[in-house]
Design a protein around this motif. Structure first.
Motif, short mmCIF file in Angstrom:
data_model
loop_
_atom_site.label_atom_id
_atom_site.label_comp_id
_atom_site.label_asym_id
_atom_site.label_seq_id
_atom_site.Cartn_x
_atom_site.Cartn_y
_atom_site.Cartn_z
N VAL A 122 45.06 45.62 47.48
CA VAL A 122 45.30 45.34 46.04
C VAL A 122 44.81 46.38 44.87
CG1 VAL A 122 44.59 42.90 46.68
CG2 VAL A 122 42.77 44.31 45.65
N LEU A 123 44.51 47.46 45.35
CA LEU A 123 44.22 48.67 44.40
C LEU A 123 45.30 49.52 44.41
CD1 LEU A 123 40.43 49.58 45.02
CD2 LEU A 123 41.53 47.98 43.27
N ASP A 124 46.38 49.50 44.89
CA ASP A 124 47.56 50.35 44.94
C ASP A 124 48.21 50.23 43.68
OD1 ASP A 124 47.32 50.56 47.77
OD2 ASP A 124 49.17 49.50 48.24
N GLY A 125 48.41 51.48 42.99
CA GLY A 125 48.80 51.83 41.81
C GLY A 125 47.71 51.27 40.56
N ARG A 126 46.79 51.15 40.88
CA ARG A 126 45.53 50.70 40.08
C ARG A 126 44.47 51.94 39.84
NH1 ARG A 126 45.52 45.48 38.15
NH2 ARG A 126 46.94 44.04 39.22
N GLY B 31 33.85 58.57 51.50
CA GLY B 31 34.10 57.58 52.35
C GLY B 31 34.85 56.48 51.95
N ILE B 32 35.04 56.22 50.85
CA ILE B 32 35.56 55.08 50.25
C ILE B 32 37.01 55.40 49.67
CG2 ILE B 32 35.59 53.01 48.47
CD1 ILE B 32 33.16 52.97 50.78
N VAL B 33 37.09 56.38 49.09
CA VAL B 33 38.56 56.70 48.33
C VAL B 33 39.56 56.91 49.20
CG1 VAL B 33 37.28 57.44 46.22
CG2 VAL B 33 38.05 59.14 47.84
N LYS B 34 39.17 57.42 50.57
CA LYS B 34 40.15 57.59 51.56
C LYS B 34 40.85 56.33 51.99
CE LYS B 34 37.12 56.81 55.55
NZ LYS B 34 36.34 57.36 56.77
N TYR B 35 40.40 55.21 51.79
CA TYR B 35 41.06 53.92 51.78
C TYR B 35 42.30 53.34 50.71
CZ TYR B 35 37.89 53.17 55.60
OH TYR B 35 36.95 53.32 56.69
N GLY B 36 42.15 54.32 49.64
CA GLY B 36 43.04 53.97 48.57
C GLY B 36 43.85 55.15 48.49
N PRO B 37 44.84 55.64 49.22
CA PRO B 37 45.79 56.93 48.67
C PRO B 37 46.42 56.75 47.59
CG PRO B 37 46.42 55.82 50.79
CD PRO B 37 45.19 55.02 50.43
N LYS B 38 46.90 55.11 47.27
CA LYS B 38 47.74 54.89 46.19
C LYS B 38 47.03 54.61 44.81
CE LYS B 38 51.47 53.57 49.36
NZ LYS B 38 52.19 52.28 49.88
N THR B 39 45.74 54.78 44.97
CA THR B 39 44.91 54.66 43.94
C THR B 39 44.39 55.64 42.97
OG1 THR B 39 43.75 52.89 45.17
CG2 THR B 39 42.45 53.47 43.24
N GLU B 40 44.27 55.37 41.72
CA GLU B 40 44.16 56.37 40.71
C GLU B 40 42.26 55.97 40.81
OE1 GLU B 40 44.06 57.46 36.00
OE2 GLU B 40 45.46 56.47 36.78
N TRP B 41 41.61 56.86 41.56
CA TRP B 41 40.15 56.89 41.51
C TRP B 41 39.67 57.54 40.23
CZ3 TRP B 41 38.07 53.62 44.66
CH2 TRP B 41 38.83 53.00 45.87
N GLU C 41 39.49 41.51 54.02
CA GLU C 41 40.76 42.08 53.65
C GLU C 41 41.95 40.88 53.49
OE1 GLU C 41 38.90 43.70 55.43
OE2 GLU C 41 38.52 45.60 55.07
N SER C 42 42.02 40.24 54.36
CA SER C 42 43.09 39.39 54.59
C SER C 42 42.82 38.10 53.62
CB SER C 42 43.08 38.51 55.98
OG SER C 42 43.46 39.43 56.88
N VAL D 177 31.60 45.91 43.75
CA VAL D 177 30.57 46.65 43.41
C VAL D 177 30.48 47.77 44.69
CG1 VAL D 177 27.85 46.67 43.15
CG2 VAL D 177 29.48 44.63 42.32
N CYS D 178 30.18 48.88 44.29
CA CYS D 178 29.56 49.99 45.08
C CYS D 178 30.80 50.05 46.25
CB CYS D 178 28.34 49.37 45.71
SG CYS D 178 27.46 50.86 46.62
N SER D 179 30.50 50.01 47.63
CA SER D 179 31.71 50.24 48.55
C SER D 179 32.25 49.22 48.89
CB SER D 179 30.69 50.57 49.93
OG SER D 179 29.84 49.48 50.37
N GLY D 180 32.21 47.95 47.92
CA GLY D 180 33.09 47.07 47.86
C GLY D 180 34.47 47.39 47.72
N ALA D 181 34.49 48.42 46.85
CA ALA D 181 36.09 48.69 46.50
C ALA D 181 36.71 49.08 47.76
CB ALA D 181 35.87 49.97 45.55
N GLY D 182 36.20 49.49 48.68
CA GLY D 182 37.00 49.82 50.07
C GLY D 182 37.54 48.52 50.58
N PHE D 183 36.93 47.53 50.40
CA PHE D 183 37.64 46.36 51.03
C PHE D 183 38.94 45.92 50.27
CE2 PHE D 183 33.28 45.37 52.29
CZ PHE D 183 33.58 44.98 53.77
N LEU D 184 38.86 46.12 48.83
CA LEU D 184 40.04 45.91 47.92
C LEU D 184 41.14 46.91 48.24
CD1 LEU D 184 37.88 44.36 46.30
CD2 LEU D 184 38.64 44.91 44.30
N ALA D 185 40.41 48.19 48.47
CA ALA D 185 41.68 49.18 48.83
C ALA D 185 42.24 49.00 50.05
CB ALA D 185 40.82 50.68 48.79
#
Lengths: 278, 278
Positions: free
Chosen positions: A165-169, A180-190, A137-138, A153-161
């Motif tokens: 870098v997925l905030d507001g995207r 298990g993935i979307v919980k890491y991006g509360p500010k993401t439009e999944w 993530e760093s 790809v796949c659960s790789g979105a969790g690292f981005l979240a």
């Protein structure tokens, strides 16, 4: 290895092929040395890495593209996920999974400037999270502004979240472990039903699970380099891609909340249109 | 990672799922420790190896399957093909291709007994042929009788043909360099239009180019292990396979002599039927 032929049989495809004049950006991209970096970690999913990489590799015969495989050290990285703990405290034993070793070319500190950064999924993410290892993530956060494109790809979105870098995207992720993935991006439009999502400005691309990454990569490369060469590479790999990013029967199959339950689960597909050799 | 769900939406699939009772052979295979060997050589095609391997890997979470990656030595094997000479005497420069390194686990002399032997294609075969290196063909010939199954992907069929194990059998190969492969099997019944071919007794499976190997592997695993677990793995990878071995639009696209020019180039596909968890 890819040969390009005209394709006389379907008028539809002839029509499609009329829209393929290269844009100035695509011409510029074709002349640019594109540096691609893949992040590796123990327990990466094999095909999350090598599916999209096949098309990049074949394009590297035509366009200047260099590849970096980036990990915490230069030691071989195994595809076998480390054992990790489940919520009930028991241990998830991964010792029977294949133990395939890939050699990185760079570490997070030695990686060159990157035009394209790609983050694969894999069950190894659970161990990194358990041990509060945020090195990936760093790295993502530190490189985000200087990359032209970032893809997961796949659960790789969790690292981005988790990197923010997925905030507001807009984004998507594997449907098999969606919650298990979307919980890491509360500010993401999944986006619940999407084979892949190209976020507004085209910088951030996220795909659904495993093989969805191949379809995302085909769409991405067609946007970046144009259809002519890319279609030839895809046909050379005898691959029939899904080209509609909204088609996602697995969002229905895995009962993702908000999935379009009325979509057709089947799709009619065929080879991409080919172009005559120059 | 694969989760299995019932799938209520298409009555067709319900019908299909009624034919999935496991055979005695499939039950026996599920209990058997299956040893899988992949042959590696410099210039193997990335996705010929890792596409089929993804499904094997995921099945290894359910069934006892062990993997050997077999090469001439234990040194890392690169996906970059060596330079080789073209018929006109010029050199084919491959130095720009990606230089991805995979660690073998065994050599041709240390490889364990194998139930399943898999031979990927790759442009590296041209250099081996140029240097009269027949080590892969010798290994295949020496192991053929003791393996239960042998599979090739793409130009990997050329190794099988040169080893003599396709004599008197039906087979296919990549359509993009068809003529360059079939010449090695004058006693083989080459099938011009086939995504893959299962030879009569089910021991020898050969696929068309690159991603056709993924479809062949799905069909092979469904035959060997039954549909229930395999379909779950394929759906877990969000892969939509081609399940008709005769559908091969690339035989038309690449104008293979004898191809069925009247076949539909498009196909309607969807996820495999799922089964409830036990």
């Amino acid at each position: 290895m890819a040969r390009l032929f005209t394709f006389p049989l379907l008028a539809l495809w002839t029509c499609l092929s009329m829209s393929t004049a290269l844009t100035p950006d695509q011409i510029a991209n074709g002349n640019r040395n594109m540096t691609v970096g893949y992040i590796l970690y123990p327990g990466f999913t094999i095909l999350d890495v090598f599916g999209p990489l096949q098309f990049l590799n074949d394009l590297s015969y035509t366009f200047p593209i260099t590849l970096s495989l980036i990990a915490t050290s230069l030691s071989p990285v195994t595809s076998r996920p480390p054992n990790h703990h489940l919520p009930d405290g028991s241990t998830m034993d991964m010792s029977h999974a294949f133990d395939l070793h890939l050699l990185p070319t760079h570490t997070f500190t030695t990686a060159p400037p990157l035009d394209i950064l790609i983050v694969p999924g894999g069950a190894g993410d659970l161990s990194l999270i358990e041990h509060a290892d945020r090195s990936i993530e760093s790295f993502i956060a530190s490189r985000f502004n200087s990359t032209s494109y970032i893809l997961s790809v796949c659960s790789g979105a969790g690292f981005l979240a988790r990197a923010g870098v997925l905030d507001g995207r807009r984004a998507t992720a594997t449907k098999s472990v969606w919650a298990g993935i979307v919980k890491y991006g509360p500010k993401t439009e999944w986006v619940a039903s999407a084979r892949w999502v190209r976020d507004g400005d085209g910088k951030v691309w996220t795909s659904s699970g495993v093989t969805a990454g191949m379809d995302m990569m085909v769409a991405f490369l067609r946007e970046v380099y144009g259809e002519e060469k890319v279609n030839g590479v895809v046909n050379g790999a005898e691959y029939v891609p899904h080209t509609d990013s909204r088609w996602d029967p697995f969002s229905v199959l895995f009962k993702v909340p908000g999935a379009d339950m009325n979509m057709s689960l089947t799709e009619t597909v065929g080879p991409l249109p080919s172009f005559p050799e120059e």
